[in-house]
Design an enzyme around this catalytic site. Structure first.
Site, PDB file in Angstrom:
ATOM      1  N   HIS A   1      17.104  -6.524  92.300  1.00 46.23           N
ATOM      2  CA  HIS A   1      15.958  -7.427  92.429  1.00 46.23           C
ATOM      3  C   HIS A   1      16.222  -8.360  93.608  1.00 46.23           C
ATOM      4  O   HIS A   1      15.402  -8.517  94.489  1.00 46.23           O
ATOM      5  CB  HIS A   1      15.731  -8.204  91.129  1.00 46.23           C
ATOM      6  CG  HIS A   1      14.516  -9.077  91.154  1.00 46.23           C
ATOM      7  ND1 HIS A   1      13.989  -9.671  90.039  1.00 46.23           N
ATOM      8  CD2 HIS A   1      13.723  -9.479  92.174  1.00 46.23           C
ATOM      9  CE1 HIS A   1      12.908 -10.374  90.365  1.00 46.23           C
ATOM     10  NE2 HIS A   1      12.749 -10.292  91.649  1.00 46.23           N
TER      11      HIS A   1
ATOM     12  N   GLU B   1      11.798 -11.530  99.071  1.00 44.15           N
ATOM     13  CA  GLU B   1      13.194 -11.837  98.735  1.00 44.15           C
ATOM     14  C   GLU B   1      13.882 -12.560  99.884  1.00 44.15           C
ATOM     15  O   GLU B   1      14.639 -13.502  99.671  1.00 44.15           O
ATOM     16  CB  GLU B   1      13.947 -10.552  98.366  1.00 44.15           C
ATOM     17  CG  GLU B   1      13.503  -9.935  97.043  1.00 44.15           C
ATOM     18  CD  GLU B   1      13.676 -10.886  95.854  1.00 44.15           C
ATOM     19  OE1 GLU B   1      14.763 -11.457  95.701  1.00 44.15           O
ATOM     20  OE2 GLU B   1      12.709 -11.051  95.081  1.00 44.15           O
TER      21      GLU B   1
ATOM     22  N   HIS C   1      14.743 -16.330  99.003  1.00 47.13           N
ATOM     23  CA  HIS C   1      16.164 -16.449  98.651  1.00 47.13           C
ATOM     24  C   HIS C   1      17.104 -16.256  99.846  1.00 47.13           C
ATOM     25  O   HIS C   1      18.100 -16.954  99.984  1.00 47.13           O
ATOM     26  CB  HIS C   1      16.516 -15.419  97.576  1.00 47.13           C
ATOM     27  CG  HIS C   1      15.638 -15.502  96.361  1.00 47.13           C
ATOM     28  ND1 HIS C   1      15.722 -16.536  95.466  1.00 47.13           N
ATOM     29  CD2 HIS C   1      14.648 -14.692  95.910  1.00 47.13           C
ATOM     30  CE1 HIS C   1      14.824 -16.353  94.490  1.00 47.13           C
ATOM     31  NE2 HIS C   1      14.155 -15.242  94.751  1.00 47.13           N
TER      32      HIS C   1
END
Ligand SMILES: *[C@@H]1O[C@H](CO)[C@@H](O)[C@H](O)[C@H]1NC(C)=O
Ligand SMILES: *[C@@H]1O[C@H](CO)[C@@H](O)[C@H](O)[C@H]1NC(C)=O
Ligand SMILES: *[C@@H]1O[C@H](CO)[C@@H](O)[C@H](O)[C@H]1NC(C)=O
Length: 266
Positions: free
Chosen positions: A76, A124, A128
């Site tokens: 993920h 992502e 992040h």
């Protein structure tokens, strides 16, 4: 490990099986290739979370009729624990990870929107990756995605689960058995997340397994000693159709369903 029957039969040989494995695998932390020079300092976050998800549960969560989701745990993301969107002007650029694409498509697919995975990777990176990039070892898109793939392969969650005998099953597992088994091979406490039971369901469904790392990319416990566990998942699935309904939460102690991939007819 055998899943417990719904009524809760204890698999007798569990302890023994795990013990053999400990010896065979050795202490995980001593593997030197996991270590890397990192820029130590307080960047507002303290640990990295390697988040694996179970595609069958992802499809269930967003109620997407995924076609042929992978039958293995995929990435993920690699998330710093306490920051998001650290640099909004650092845009995702697929060109930079061109060399990684073959691996990305296998291990880090957007299980809900194949074959175009870039929307997921962009999310992502921007949410992040731009925070993780505060470490020298992760300070470019190529390094962030490349290192995440390396970690995923080294942690090798799929083969660990297989060796532990934890397989998708119509019977239920006890969450504590899964956590203990993973802790015994990795030497640290993982975090396991579930979809809470929906109407008509008896139990929660396993969706995510997190393994936590220090800024030196060494495995560490996911929870601090005495830290209250947080209930929420911490990341909304980027392409979730609606925000209604429960997302993933830290699993409750007790039984859980590890759903077999759906058979699809072509
Ligand atoms: C944000 O990213 C841009 C593009 O890579 C870079 O030029 C800039 O220095 C970064 N800003 C910070 C505060 O790191
Ligand atoms: C894939 O998605 C990205 C981001 O949403 C978009 O920019 C790109 O054009 C898409 N690629 C294809 C081949 O559809
Ligand atoms: C990790 O958690 C276990 C069990 O709570 C504890 O015994 C161990 O000391 C912890 N390790 C670290 C480095 O905090």
């Amino acid at each position: 490990m055998r899943p417990r029957a719904p009524r809760g039969v204890l698999p007798g040989a569990l302890g023994l099986a795990l013990c053999c494995l400990c010896g065979a695998l050795g202490p995980w932390r001593s593997r030197s290739h996991l270590s890397a020079k990192a820029n130590i300092g307080d960047h507002g976050w303290k640990k990295l979370i390697m988040v694996h998800h179970w595609p069958t549960t992802v499809c269930k969560e967003i109620e997407n009729a995924c076609s042929d989701p992978p039958d293995y745990w995929t990435i993920h993301g690699l998330w710093p624990d306490k920051s998001e969107e650290c640099n909004r002007s650092w845009h995702f650029n697929l060109e930079e990870i061109k060399d990684l694409l073959p691996d990305m498509k296998i291990y880090w697919p957007d299980v809900t929107h194949p074959p175009n995975h870039s929307h997921f990777w962009k999310h992502e990176w921007e949410k992040h990756g731009t925070c993780a990039a505060q470490l020298d070892v992760l300070n470019s898109q190529k390094k962030y995605f490349g290192k995440s793939l390396d970690l995923y392969k080294e942690l090798s969650l799929n083969s660990m689960l297989q060796k532990l005998g934890i397989k998708p099953s119509i019977n239920y597992y006890q969450i504590s058995d899964i956590k203990d088994a993973l802790a015994s091979v990795y030497g640290v406490i993982p975090k396991v997340q579930c979809l809470p039971p929906r109407q008509g369901e008896e139990v929660q469904t396993i969706g995510q397994i997190e393994l936590c790392l220090t800024k030196d990319l060494q495995l560490r416990n996911c929870t601090e000693h005495g830290e209250p566990r947080s209930r929420r998942w911490g990341d909304a699935w980027p392409a979730r159709a609606t925000d209604e309904g429960p997302g993933l939460e830290v699993c409750e102690d007790g039984p859980a369903f590890y759903p077999p991939p759906k058979e699809t007819n072509h």
